[in-house]
Design an enzyme around this catalytic site. Sequence first.
Site, PDB file in Angstrom:
ATOM      1  N   ASP A  26       0.828  -1.212   0.000  1.00 43.54           N
ATOM      2  CA  ASP A  26       0.000   0.000   0.000  1.00 43.54           C
ATOM      3  C   ASP A  26       0.864   1.265   0.000  1.00 43.54           C
ATOM      4  O   ASP A  26       0.546   2.247  -0.658  1.00 43.54           O
ATOM      5  CB  ASP A  26      -0.924   0.022   1.228  1.00 43.54           C
ATOM      6  CG  ASP A  26      -1.961  -1.088   1.168  1.00 43.54           C
ATOM      7  OD1 ASP A  26      -2.163  -1.650   0.074  1.00 43.54           O
ATOM      8  OD2 ASP A  26      -2.557  -1.390   2.218  1.00 43.54           O
ATOM      9  N   LYS A 110     -14.372 -25.661 -16.373  1.00 42.47           N
ATOM     10  CA  LYS A 110     -15.210 -24.739 -17.130  1.00 42.47           C
ATOM     11  C   LYS A 110     -15.730 -23.686 -16.155  1.00 42.47           C
ATOM     12  O   LYS A 110     -16.654 -23.925 -15.381  1.00 42.47           O
ATOM     13  CB  LYS A 110     -16.379 -25.461 -17.804  1.00 42.47           C
ATOM     14  CG  LYS A 110     -17.166 -24.532 -18.730  1.00 42.47           C
ATOM     15  CD  LYS A 110     -18.186 -25.283 -19.550  1.00 42.47           C
ATOM     16  CE  LYS A 110     -18.815 -24.392 -20.612  1.00 42.47           C
ATOM     17  NZ  LYS A 110     -19.422 -23.181 -20.099  1.00 42.47           N
TER      18      LYS A 110
HETATM   19  S1  IVH Z   1     -12.344 -22.735 -24.516  1.00 38.89           S
HETATM   20  C1  IVH Z   1     -12.472 -22.463 -28.953  1.00 38.89           C
HETATM   21  N1  IVH Z   1     -11.985 -23.225 -21.976  1.00 38.89           N
HETATM   22  O1  IVH Z   1     -17.287 -21.605 -21.930  1.00 38.89           O
HETATM   23  C2  IVH Z   1     -12.569 -22.678 -27.504  1.00 38.89           C
HETATM   24  N2  IVH Z   1     -13.925 -22.030 -22.620  1.00 38.89           N
HETATM   25  O2  IVH Z   1     -18.578 -22.170 -25.136  1.00 38.89           O
HETATM   26  C3  IVH Z   1     -13.099 -21.511 -26.810  1.00 38.89           C
HETATM   27  N3  IVH Z   1     -15.339 -21.339 -20.716  1.00 38.89           N
HETATM   28  O3  IVH Z   1     -17.422 -19.039 -24.248  1.00 38.89           O
HETATM   29  C4  IVH Z   1     -13.460 -21.715 -25.381  1.00 38.89           C
HETATM   30  N4  IVH Z   1     -14.075 -22.181 -19.134  1.00 38.89           N
HETATM   31  O4  IVH Z   1     -16.758 -18.449 -21.911  1.00 38.89           O
HETATM   32  C5  IVH Z   1     -12.787 -22.663 -22.892  1.00 38.89           C
HETATM   33  N5  IVH Z   1     -11.485 -23.697 -19.725  1.00 38.89           N
HETATM   34  C6  IVH Z   1     -12.295 -23.136 -20.667  1.00 38.89           C
HETATM   35  C7  IVH Z   1     -13.481 -22.464 -20.311  1.00 38.89           C
HETATM   36  C8  IVH Z   1     -14.284 -21.929 -21.326  1.00 38.89           C
HETATM   37  C9  IVH Z   1     -15.173 -21.520 -19.385  1.00 38.89           C
HETATM   38  C10 IVH Z   1     -16.493 -20.662 -21.322  1.00 38.89           C
HETATM   39  C11 IVH Z   1     -16.139 -19.627 -22.343  1.00 38.89           C
HETATM   40  C12 IVH Z   1     -16.768 -20.081 -23.624  1.00 38.89           C
HETATM   41  C13 IVH Z   1     -17.740 -21.132 -23.170  1.00 38.89           C
HETATM   42  C14 IVH Z   1     -17.748 -22.326 -24.079  1.00 38.89           C
END
Ligand code: IVH
Length: 675
Positions: A26, A110
């Site tokens: 800080d 995910k």
């Molecule tokens: S890869 C071409 N990896 O899930 C691949 N997506 O439709 C693009 N998401 O829009 C996505 N965790 O917002 C990827 N480990 C991850 C993810 C992830 C969350 C979301 C992302 C994407 C949707 C998949």
Amino acid sequence: MRQQIEHHAHRYYTLDEPEIPDAEYDRLFAELQAIEARHPELVTPDSPTRRVGAAPLAAFASVRHAVPMLSIRTETDTQATGAENFDARVRRELGLAPGDPPVEYVAELKFDGLAMSLRYENGVLVQAATRGDGELGEDVTQNIRTIRQIPLKLPAGAPAVLEVRGEVYMRRDEFDALNERQRQKIAQGAKGEKTFVNPRNAAAGGVRQLDPGIAAQRRLSFFAYGLGEVSPAGQGGPVFETHHQLLMMLKAWGFPVAEQTSVLRGAGELVAFHERMGQVRDQLPYDIDGVVYKVNSIALQRQLGFVTREPRWAVAHKYPAQEQLTTVLGIDVQVGRTGKLTPVAKLAPVFVGGVTVTNATLHNEDEARRKDVRVGDTVVVRRAGDVIPEVVSVVAEKRLADAARFSMPGQCPVCGSAAVREEGEADYRCTGGLFCAAQRKEAILHYAHRRAVEVDGLGDKLVELLVDAHIIRTLPDLYRLGLSSLAGLERMAEKSANNLLEAIEKSKQTTLARFIFGLGIRHVGEATAKALARHFGQLDAIMAAGPEQLLEVDDVGPVVAQSIRTFFDQPHNREVVEQLRACGVTWTEGQAAERAAQPLAGKTLVITGTLPTLSRDQAKDQVEAAGGKVAGSVSKKTDYVVAGAEAGSKLTKALALGVKVIDENQLMELLNGSA
Ligand code: IVH
């Protein structure tokens, strides 16, 4: 200085391994702010101070993604077959035979947030854009700058143009804190404020704030999982052979990559990962709604290509949703063992968090009011892990015109006694403690406690057994028990049955204080019961006392007085008391303290050795009922030592100090006031 601050911010926000104390950080930060204030010409867009403080926007600008932001196929089969089918498809597309080696994958979490593309030019963050429709997104750069985990500047050697793709999310603790702040604002009458349904909505709302100051307060986080445009392509730019290498590079550039990310081979390992993450899901500090499998080899990814807008080399394998919509069929009020009333929404059965849910707690009156759940409403129900299901929110648009507001009942739904909510408490309670079927077990256990009326051997298990077998309904039933009613009970030998009956018989002879304590009146503990017994001397006097008279008792304040009054105002409670007396429960009624001077008032006694008829506890009760105190050791201030058989050192000390020593007979004379 900027470098130093960025270094420490990275250690703290991304690696969770700070090297310096917060205060030192800080101090550095404040110093940089001061320098920049004095020398605005030295401010750069990548300065850590630029994370907050930008002016609000009128609207977001549109951004065309250099490389479209794709989505991935979602596998909604939450079972093992979800992963097996994906692997089988990949193998088929690659033309692999059953005997060929397993395909290598990277498995990731995910994250349940929103996708973000971060554009760096010459190592400096120049733009952050939402996914939008995949082609066109919104420029939310100034909000994204407020996320401490996102580097504003990349280390030397990073590509001239680099787009990092990942997920912006909100940790659950930050979400809870945000909602708590929102509730306080609403309670203070702030207009237009609301609480958020889940971390994802709160994160998305934060990213789309025109005022970056508000976005900063949301304390968002970020995980990186991919790339967009990278240049100069093929001319000295990074070349990755695997997705895993790419992730490690992102980490080296300073981006957070989830530690659970794993390189796996074949369908079996994907299934195991899905299961393992499913088990730890609720312990993670943020929400995930599934896992993502990606073919590790970039060459194989190219070979697999895309179908419409989705890569064939990746899939999102979901978990059962933790939130679902359903309708409220009714609102019941349940009564707990201690008399606490809990409103519970009865729901149209809905599969959520892996089980079918038909009930969700509304906790208490304030919660029920705040959520304003009404019969007929469509609601969001959440069940995460082993936590009891709860109603998160009401879908306002779907409310029926005639839906009536819920209010807590004034009576206990189980026994009809008055239900009251005391000042400063969140819960309503049934006041029919002795009579209420919901509180039966608790009431009997309390009455039988060693320090109350004491029924030796009547504990948890036995009460459970007697009540569940309908042998005892209310307290007086205890005194109507016979050998025949106990004979049929499991695990109850004749000897234990006899012992119990003997203990019940013995409990009939008690003291007024123990009896009052045994009634389980809310706020009337052992000390208050003794004070009441001493003050009034007689049960009828206590039952008839008005609040002012009760307030004269030491220890009794308005809350306690009201509680005693309410208790004895319940006809059912009075009835139980009468029945207990009719069953032979007795004590020596004394004179009210005001009327007869208590014979041992102001005296201190010590009891030692074994008395011929009274137990130590009985002797103590009687002394206290007569206004005396019983101490544990002898001193010059001791008035009497009551000595029984085999009295030891206390007797010796009494003799040495010249304290008067008496026996049980003499004690009885003192108690009767005839000494
Ligand atoms: S890869 C071409 N990896 O899930 C691949 N997506 O439709 C693009 N998401 O829009 C996505 N965790 O917002 C990827 N480990 C991850 C993810 C992830 C969350 C979301 C992302 C994407 C949707 C998949």
